[in-house]
Design an enzyme around this catalytic site. Structure first.
Site, PDB file in Angstrom:
ATOM      1  N   ARG A 169       0.755  -0.904  -0.091  1.00 50.46           N
ATOM      2  CA  ARG A 169       0.375  -0.430  -0.063  1.00 50.46           C
ATOM      3  C   ARG A 169       0.628   1.532   0.077  1.00 50.46           C
ATOM      4  O   ARG A 169       0.571   2.630  -0.126  1.00 50.46           O
ATOM      5  CB  ARG A 169      -0.404   0.148   1.285  1.00 50.46           C
TER       6      ARG A 169
ATOM      7  N   HIS B 241      -4.158 -16.203  -8.065  1.00 50.06           N
ATOM      8  CA  HIS B 241      -4.923 -16.405  -7.189  1.00 50.06           C
ATOM      9  C   HIS B 241      -5.890 -16.710  -7.573  1.00 50.06           C
ATOM     10  O   HIS B 241      -7.216 -17.099  -8.098  1.00 50.06           O
ATOM     11  CB  HIS B 241      -6.042 -14.898  -6.375  1.00 50.06           C
TER      12      HIS B 241
ATOM     13  N   ASP C 200      -2.050 -13.288  -1.187  1.00 49.82           N
ATOM     14  CA  ASP C 200      -2.855 -11.633  -1.774  1.00 49.82           C
ATOM     15  C   ASP C 200      -3.185 -11.421  -0.082  1.00 49.82           C
ATOM     16  O   ASP C 200      -3.848 -10.388  -0.574  1.00 49.82           O
ATOM     17  CB  ASP C 200      -4.633 -12.448  -2.239  1.00 49.82           C
TER      18      ASP C 200
HETATM   19  O1  DOR Z   1      -9.187  -9.323  -3.032  1.00 46.63           O
HETATM   20  C1  DOR Z   1      -8.529  -8.136  -3.879  1.00 46.63           C
HETATM   21  N1  DOR Z   1      -8.461  -7.217  -2.966  1.00 46.63           N
HETATM   22  N2  DOR Z   1      -7.802  -8.780  -4.911  1.00 46.63           N
HETATM   23  C2  DOR Z   1      -7.330  -7.840  -6.254  1.00 46.63           C
HETATM   24  O2  DOR Z   1      -6.896  -7.882  -6.560  1.00 46.63           O
HETATM   25  C3  DOR Z   1      -7.217  -6.952  -5.179  1.00 46.63           C
HETATM   26  C4  DOR Z   1      -6.877  -6.506  -4.078  1.00 46.63           C
HETATM   27  C5  DOR Z   1      -6.553  -5.445  -3.298  1.00 46.63           C
HETATM   28  O3  DOR Z   1      -5.567  -4.221  -3.841  1.00 46.63           O
HETATM   29  O4  DOR Z   1      -7.082  -4.732  -2.048  1.00 46.63           O
HETATM   30 ZN    ZN Z   2      -5.590  -9.666  -8.461  1.00 48.33          ZN
END
Ligand code: DOR
Ligand code: ZN
Length: 429
Positions: A64, A232, A305
């Site tokens: 982030r 994923h 993820d």
């Molecule tokens: O659930 C998700 N969150 N899938 C994604 O592909 C992006 C990610 C995010 O950046 O929050």
């Molecule tokens: Zn993704």
């Protein structure tokens, strides 16, 4: 500085090791592995009844930074990684602004140098701003030190543009990581399309929206002789398409995340936004096909993820909540609990999926305990049970889909570059 880790079971499939031994670290490197190593070590870790494994390599992490430091930062995210036994992460480029040019890579590298507690590898966007319209400077990005490109969070709709991306990526020997989703099909969906979306009265995300893109991207990569990694995987058809491509000898690798083999849409009974992610939780049949895909080698990698979001973005109506869950601190234990203890994977398989395979896919010198390698090592209590508690989460965001769950397998020590960067204070014993 010397560190001696004594009497643990070393699991290092890259070097065919699965036996009780001692491991000596000198400086930042692994210096010796053997029986009964005796040295005057500055520091001793007693690893009796514990496992000694390579630090995990998590190739799907949203740190982030820059732009959404309220959700996570390089500092907080890599501390969470250390607690979870992860010593290398691949940072996703869907930051604000997106990491899409050599200059933004350079700025990000400066933050990493100052703040990171573990190794951070960088991925950049495929398209400028991740808008899916114009390719980034892939050659320039490669020179700036990225190890992959991805528009993660979305997928460019244009076949022509993706085909061009694979062509450039093949020339520059850059890996493309595909977030497979056709937004024209998934539209405003928030959960898996099917029984649960109907029951809860929520808009559904179809399976086709994922697997048709998996098929498209594999086909385009094959045509340009490019390497492609599918991020994923969540549903049965996607696993089957990857398996078929591998049977045909296409250069494709694939990953899934712990929630896709642990939870199903049926767990969504209570509109819990911590179970909202993209792709969504599917059904029990999908879980069993994903487990089978992990066992038979169709799925090469388990990655978290890790997608942190603030309480304000999660503690709202299901439709409006952000997609994503954190995972760095729980991924190893979830995999041990749901895959190793159920005999779907053995310990070397687990190290392959969570350390060695991702390192090979990213072509980074990680994921093994070879002599002379950087000492990125974890010491794990394989049978220790613990409960995931919000107050113990290191990540800035607390949006775990495993809150309150009892897991087995606890990281006791994380060593990165020869330094102990995390030690459990035994609060669970
Ligand atoms: O659930 C998700 N969150 N899938 C994604 O592909 C992006 C990610 C995010 O950046 O929050
Ligand atoms: Zn993704």
């Amino acid at each position: 500085m010397k560190l001696l880790i004594k009497g643990g079971r070393i699991i290092d499939p890259a070097n065919n090791l699965n036996e009780i031994l001692d491991l000596l670290v000198v400086g930042s490197k692994i210096s010796r592995i053997g029986k009964n190593i005796q040295v005057k070590a500055a520091k001793l870790i007693d690893a009796k009844d514990k496992l000694i494994m390579p630090g995990l390599v998590d190739m799907h992490v949203h740190l982030r930074e820059p732009g959404r430091e309220d959700k996570e930062t390089v500092e907080s995210g890599t501390k969470a990684a250390a607690k979870g036994g992860v010593t290398s992460v691949l940072a996703m480029p869907n930051t604000e602004p997106a990491i899409d040019c050599p200059k933004s890579v350079k700025l990000f590298k400066d933050i990493i140098t100052k703040k990171a507690h573990v190794n951070v590898f960088i991925s950049a966007a495929i398209t400028k701003g991740r808008f899916g319209k114009e390719l980034t400077n892939i050659a320039g990005l490669k020179k700036s030190g990225i190890v992959a490109i991805t528009d993660d969070g979305s997928s460019p709709d244009s076949r022509k543009l993706m085909s061009e991306a694979f062509k450039k990526a093949a020339q520059e020997k850059v890996l493309i990581i595909c977030h497979c989703e056709d937004k024209n099909l998934s539209r405003e969906g928030v959960v898996n399309k099917g029984f649960t979306s109907t029951r809860l009265g929520l808009r559904g995300i179809s399976r086709e929206s994922e697997y048709e893109r998996v098929a498209r991207d594999i086909e385009l990569a094959k045509a340009k002789k490019a390497s492609v990694h599918i991020a994923h995987l969540s549903c049965r058809e996607s696993v089957e398409i990857v398996a078929e491509a591998k049977r045909k000898g296409i250069k494709v690798t694939a990953e899934t995340a712990p929630h896709y083999f642990s939870l199903s849409e049926e767990d969504l009974a209570r509109f819990d936004t911590n179970l909202k992610m993209n792709p969504p939780l599917r059904n029990k049949k999908d879980i069993s096909v994903i487990k089978k895909g992990l066992k038979d080698g169709t799925i090469d990698v388990i990655a978290s993820d890790h997608a942190p979001h603030t309480e304000n973005e999660k503690d709202i109506e299901f439709e409006r909540a952000e997609f994503g869950v954190i995972g760095l601190e729980t991924e190893l234990a979830v995999a041990i609990t749901n895959l190793v203890r159920t005999a779907i994977l053995d310990w070397p398989d687990l190290v392959n999926k969570m350390a060695y395979n991702p390192a090979k896919i990213l072509k980074i010198d990680k994921g093994t305990l070879g002599l002379g390698k950087q000492a990125d090592i974890i010491v794990v209590s394989p049978h220790q049970e613990w409960v995931v508690q919000k107050k113990e989460i290191y990540s800035k965001s607390k949006n775990s889909c495993f809150l309150g769950k009892k897991l087995t397998g606890l990281v006791e020590f994380t060593v990165c570059g020869g330094k102990i960067i995390y030690a459990n204070v035994n609060k669970y014993k």
